[in-house]
Scaffold this motif. Structure first.
Motif: not given
Ligand code: SF4
Length: 407
Positions: A322-335, A347-350, A398-406
């Motif tokens: 679901x997502x490709x990391x462009x920059x390292x997290x800064x001040x708790x936010x990651x692009x 629920x995801x895995x990095x 990526x999404x964790x296997x068999x996980x949907x947002x609550x």
């Protein structure tokens, strides 16, 4: 124990860089000419030059496939092409044609190695010796070579060997199949394979009556190869290079497969005990790259029906990336660049270069303008995710296997 090479495929510059960042010691690519996989997006000479610089900066190598079986006219321009590859600084060509091998070996001032392709069906020490006597630098053994024969060949120390560890299998000996030529006019040995072995077929008896597939299941398609359990054996045997198949595969596939084998090889080479639990974790990780079933190919004795695919011919594309990391997290936010849709609460895995997969949850999403978002439905959109853990540019979510947002 020798330091073994992990060799990954790459269909374009982005994929090659991904494979290198995730731990490939070398990548193999197709140039614009004289290469099989003509449907894979092949590299221009400028792109090859750019990749060579990137690879060498990262301590990796670039091998270029020049592996067509040429008809006479196909050889027009081959000498100029080999000279251009030499000038670009590539590390090796992978080639099957004696005509091309001879021309490469006769080049003056050649800086690249000459590797003999799996299409030559090299399955025994005498065949390895044949090619070594001609002066080649490496042979790629046929996928049909069993581990005992690989060990025997390596023990003779004739010339370095490369073996396949992962990816698609031909139902025929590589380089010997004319199914595609016959059925579609597309020559498998000149880059045009239509993968006819993976089509869906119905069987008929001599009177034209269809035979029930329940009675007689029919398949010409094999499970893909997955050889995690043989890596230690290959390292101890003295194999020079472990090869992953698949120049048409995605960035995500390469990141998962290269990353998993990198972890396994590093664990074995560091002398740490490789537990059954760790092996299973690696196998599960490899299984997440795509949904095509895998098996041991010829590494567990002659393959039987358990390595065939019956009535299953389509490769399903995974939507879990679901997502490709462009920059390292800064001040708790990651692009992050969105790859497939997701929402807050997912629920995801990095995982990333040198970062084994770890779980987390997307708690907050923000647009680049600072607006809070609940969903990210648009691939390629760039957003910021609330993220407190380590991540590097080039990491993937990526999404964790068999996980949907609550909700
Ligand atoms: S048709 Fe199948 S077996 Fe034949 S070359 Fe293509 S992939 Fe290999």
């Amino acid at each position: 124990m020798n330091r073994i090479e992990l060799l990954a495929p790459a269909g374009n510059l982005s994929k090659a860089k991904t494979a290198i960042l995730f731990g490939a010691d070398a990548v193999y690519i197709g140039g614009s000419s004289f290469s099989l996989r003509s449907r894979a997006s092949n590299f221009s000479m400028e792109q090859i030059e750019e990749l060579v610089i990137f690879a060498h900066e990262h301590g990796s190598k670039v091998h270029v496939t020049v592996n067509i079986i040429p008809h006479p006219d196909d050889l027009n321009g081959i000498d100029e092409y080999l000279q251009a590859l030499n000038a670009a600084g590539i590390d090796a060509i992978i080639t099957a044609s004696p005509a091309i091998i001879t021309r490469a070996l006769q080049m003056e001032d050649r800086h690249f190695e000459v590797h003999v392709s799996t299409q030559r069906s090299i399955l025994n020490a005498a065949s390895v010796q044949f090619w070594a006597d001609r002066g080649v630098d490496r042979v790629v053994l046929g996928r049909e070579t069993p581990p005992e024969a690989i060990r025997e060949i390596c023990a003779k120390k004739i010339v370095p060997t490369e073996v396949f560890i992962h990816g698609g299998m031909c139902i025929s000996y590589s380089g010997r199949c004319v199914l595609s030529n016959h059925m579609t006019g597309r020559d498998a040995n000149r880059g045009g394979c239509a993968q006819s072995c993976r089509w869906k077929y119905d069987l008929y008896d001599g009177q034209g009556n269809q035979i029930s597939e329940t009675e007689t299941p029919f398949s010409m398609s094999s499970r893909d190869l997955q050889a995690a359990r043989w890596i230690r054996e290959f390292i101890e045997s003295g194999v020079a290079s472990l090869k992953i198949e698949g120049r048409m595969k995605s960035d995500y596939y390469l990141a998962v497969v290269v990353g998993a084998y990198r972890r396994l090889i590093d664990a074995i080479e560091s002398g740490k005990p490789v537990t059954e639990e760790f092996l299973q974790e690696i196998e599960q990780e490899l299984g997440r790259a795509e949904n095509r079933p895998a098996g041991p190919g010829f590494y567990n004795g002659l393959p039987g029906k358990e390595v065939q695919l019956y009535r299953r011919h389509d490769e399903t594309v995974t939507q879990e990336y679901i997502g490709y990391v462009l920059e390292e997290p800064q001040d708790g936010w990651m692009k992050v660049q969105v790859k497939n849709n997701f929402s807050a609460g997912q629920k995801v895995e990095l995982f990333g270069p040198g970062i084994a997969p770890y779980p987390d949850e997307i708690t907050k999403i923000q647009s680049l303008e600072g607006e809070m978002l609940e969903v990210c439905p648009h691939p390629m959109q760039i957003v910021k995710l609330r993220w407190d853990k380590p991540a590097k540019p080039g990491s993937m979510i990526r999404k964790q296997r068999d996980s949907q947002p609550e909700n």
